[in-house]
Design a protein around this motif. Structure first.
Motif, mmCIF file in Angstrom:
data_model
loop_
_atom_site.group_PDB
_atom_site.id
_atom_site.type_symbol
_atom_site.label_atom_id
_atom_site.label_comp_id
_atom_site.label_asym_id
_atom_site.label_seq_id
_atom_site.Cartn_x
_atom_site.Cartn_y
_atom_site.Cartn_z
ATOM 1 N N LEU A 1 34.487 48.789 117.036
ATOM 2 C CA LEU A 1 34.805 50.173 116.680
ATOM 3 C C LEU A 1 34.804 51.033 117.939
ATOM 4 O O LEU A 1 33.914 50.888 118.789
ATOM 5 C CB LEU A 1 33.784 50.708 115.675
ATOM 6 N N PRO A 2 35.772 51.939 118.091
ATOM 7 C CA PRO A 2 35.901 52.703 119.345
ATOM 8 C C PRO A 2 34.616 53.391 119.790
ATOM 9 O O PRO A 2 34.265 53.357 120.963
ATOM 10 C CB PRO A 2 36.997 53.721 119.010
ATOM 11 N N LEU A 3 33.881 53.995 118.870
ATOM 12 C CA LEU A 3 32.677 54.725 119.259
ATOM 13 C C LEU A 3 31.559 53.784 119.692
ATOM 14 O O LEU A 3 30.754 54.122 120.564
ATOM 15 C CB LEU A 3 32.192 55.600 118.097
ATOM 16 N N HIS B 1 23.537 60.878 107.964
ATOM 17 C CA HIS B 1 24.289 59.772 108.547
ATOM 18 C C HIS B 1 25.601 60.237 109.161
ATOM 19 O O HIS B 1 26.190 61.230 108.739
ATOM 20 C CB HIS B 1 24.614 58.714 107.485
ATOM 21 N N LEU B 2 26.033 59.495 110.161
ATOM 22 C CA LEU B 2 27.409 59.569 110.640
ATOM 23 C C LEU B 2 28.180 58.454 109.955
ATOM 24 O O LEU B 2 27.724 57.299 109.920
ATOM 25 C CB LEU B 2 27.478 59.362 112.153
ATOM 26 N N ALA B 3 29.328 58.779 109.400
ATOM 27 C CA ALA B 3 30.163 57.779 108.743
ATOM 28 C C ALA B 3 31.312 57.378 109.668
ATOM 29 O O ALA B 3 31.932 58.229 110.302
ATOM 30 C CB ALA B 3 30.711 58.323 107.428
ATOM 31 N N ILE B 4 31.573 56.085 109.753
ATOM 32 C CA ILE B 4 32.734 55.563 110.477
ATOM 33 C C ILE B 4 33.564 54.763 109.484
ATOM 34 O O ILE B 4 33.072 53.812 108.867
ATOM 35 C CB ILE B 4 32.330 54.667 111.658
ATOM 36 N N LEU B 5 34.806 55.167 109.310
ATOM 37 C CA LEU B 5 35.697 54.515 108.357
ATOM 38 C C LEU B 5 36.221 53.210 108.955
ATOM 39 O O LEU B 5 36.852 53.212 110.016
ATOM 40 C CB LEU B 5 36.853 55.445 108.004
ATOM 41 N N PRO C 1 41.281 54.349 109.327
ATOM 42 C CA PRO C 1 40.381 53.592 110.214
ATOM 43 C C PRO C 1 40.837 53.703 111.677
ATOM 44 O O PRO C 1 42.032 53.760 111.943
ATOM 45 C CB PRO C 1 40.535 52.156 109.714
ATOM 46 N N SER C 2 39.957 53.828 112.633
ATOM 47 C CA SER C 2 38.505 53.773 112.555
ATOM 48 C C SER C 2 37.930 55.157 112.848
ATOM 49 O O SER C 2 37.194 55.358 113.804
ATOM 50 C CB SER C 2 37.974 52.778 113.579
ATOM 51 N N SER C 3 38.261 56.108 112.021
ATOM 52 C CA SER C 3 37.852 57.491 112.245
ATOM 53 C C SER C 3 36.354 57.670 112.050
ATOM 54 O O SER C 3 35.746 57.041 111.185
ATOM 55 C CB SER C 3 38.573 58.419 111.266
ATOM 56 N N THR C 4 35.785 58.584 112.833
ATOM 57 C CA THR C 4 34.458 59.085 112.534
ATOM 58 C C THR C 4 34.612 60.251 111.566
ATOM 59 O O THR C 4 35.626 60.950 111.576
ATOM 60 C CB THR C 4 33.738 59.563 113.804
ATOM 61 N N VAL C 5 33.597 60.452 110.741
ATOM 62 C CA VAL C 5 33.647 61.512 109.729
ATOM 63 C C VAL C 5 32.569 62.540 110.043
ATOM 64 O O VAL C 5 31.381 62.240 110.000
ATOM 65 C CB VAL C 5 33.438 60.931 108.314
ATOM 66 N N MET C 6 33.000 63.748 110.422
ATOM 67 C CA MET C 6 32.099 64.850 110.731
ATOM 68 C C MET C 6 31.121 64.489 111.846
ATOM 69 O O MET C 6 29.908 64.661 111.730
ATOM 70 C CB MET C 6 31.359 65.314 109.482
ATOM 71 N N LEU C 7 31.662 63.981 112.948
ATOM 72 C CA LEU C 7 30.837 63.627 114.103
ATOM 73 C C LEU C 7 30.116 64.844 114.660
ATOM 74 O O LEU C 7 28.950 64.765 115.064
ATOM 75 C CB LEU C 7 31.707 62.970 115.178
ATOM 76 N N GLU D 1 35.551 61.235 121.722
ATOM 77 C CA GLU D 1 35.909 61.334 120.308
ATOM 78 C C GLU D 1 35.965 62.790 119.859
ATOM 79 O O GLU D 1 36.898 63.208 119.164
ATOM 80 C CB GLU D 1 34.884 60.563 119.472
ATOM 81 N N LEU D 2 34.968 63.570 120.263
ATOM 82 C CA LEU D 2 34.956 64.985 119.893
ATOM 83 C C LEU D 2 36.120 65.732 120.540
ATOM 84 O O LEU D 2 36.697 66.647 119.931
ATOM 85 C CB LEU D 2 33.628 65.622 120.311
ATOM 86 N N SER D 3 36.479 65.356 121.756
ATOM 87 C CA SER D 3 37.620 65.989 122.419
ATOM 88 C C SER D 3 38.915 65.695 121.683
ATOM 89 O O SER D 3 39.789 66.564 121.555
ATOM 90 C CB SER D 3 37.720 65.505 123.874
ATOM 91 N N GLY D 4 39.039 64.460 121.187
ATOM 92 C CA GLY D 4 40.213 64.133 120.383
ATOM 93 C C GLY D 4 40.269 64.957 119.115
ATOM 94 O O GLY D 4 41.333 65.436 118.709
#
Length: 263
Positions: A14-16, A52-56, A79-85, A131-134
């Motif tokens: 996963l990217p993160l 929690h941090l969710a990763i799809l 996928p593979s998005s983070t959700v509300m990082l 990731e946050l910059s994206g």
């Protein structure tokens, strides 16, 4: 219950998590939970702090918000998005409600473990920042798209994005129901229907979820793509990977969802 090595190998890609040190990766996955949704599952609730941090990993996640009895779909994630990082990093209330479509697979990582690991692991911290910059870039693109364009331009550019991301085909499949698409584009369902009708002279034919582009060049003239707004513009070709880092954010709404699970 500890994860199997096959699951850990998947998580490692996963990217993160790919940039995390071995110690950080172990810390992040030690108390993580792999959630397989058999039906619509809420991941975050607007106004509440999530633990929690969710990763799809598989499936789809919708981000929604509402006020005074009115609701809107703000984004669809793939996928593979983070959700509300951002909420996980800030330990702050979520700004939207996020829910996973049926048959989605989501990795839930304790938010506190993420914050602790990011403080001591520079590579992970940079991955979080990237990731946050994206996410930020995607929000800015979406805001410019809404404020600087009319509805027909937004719809035309959306169709061009679909064309690019569906392999350049002139026969496209809309990835969500039209009421959701209207919400994502800042339109009412009625305006969306009128928009498709207005694009008919430019060769746009609509048959249910299928859209055929008979004159994509004419559509592009109307759309007037802008590299600072659109991920389908030429700017991406000169910056390999940029679109991937911004993908699946507030302007990326183009992943396939089976008909029975579409939001």
């Amino acid at each position: 219950m500890p994860f199997e090595s096959t699951d850990l190998n998947r998580f490692r890609k996963l990217p993160l998590l790919a940039a995390a040190s071995a110690d950080s990766f172990a810390r992040l996955t030690r108390d993580a939970v792999l959630q397989r949704a058999s039906r619509r599952a809420v991941l975050t609730v607007e106004g509440e702090v999530s633990a929690h941090l969710a990763i799809l990993i598989e499936g789809a996640v919708a981000l929604e918000s509402g006020r005074d009895g009115h609701g809107a779909t703000l984004a669809l994630l793939e996928p593979s998005s983070t959700v509300m990082l951002a909420s996980a990093v800030l330990d702050a209330p979520a700004l939207v409600t996020a829910w996973a479509a049926p048959r989605s697979e989501v990795l839930l990582i304790p938010a506190e473990a993420l914050r602790q690991a990011a403080r001591t692991d520079p590579a992970l911290a940079f991955a979080v920042a990237e990731e946050l910059s994206g996410c930020y870039s995607g929000v800015v693109r979406a805001l410019k798209n809404q404020r600087l364009r009319g509805t027909l331009e937004r719809l035309a550019n959306y169709l061009l994005t679909q064309q690019r991301r569906q392999g350049g085909a002139t026969r496209l499949t809309l990835p969500s129901r039209k009421r959701v698409l209207a919400s994502l584009l800042g339109m009412t369902p009625e305006n969306l229907s009128r928009g498709f009708a207005s694009l008919a002279p430019l060769g746009v034919e609509v048959d249910g979820p299928t859209v055929t582009l008979r004159q994509p060049e004419a559509l592009a003239l109307l759309a007037s793509p802008d590299a600072s707004i659109d991920n389908h513009a030429a700017f991406d070709a000169a910056r390999p990977g940029q679109a991937d880092r911004e993908r699946r954010r507030f302007v990326a709404i183009d992943f396939p969802v089976p008909e029975d699970t579409r939001p």
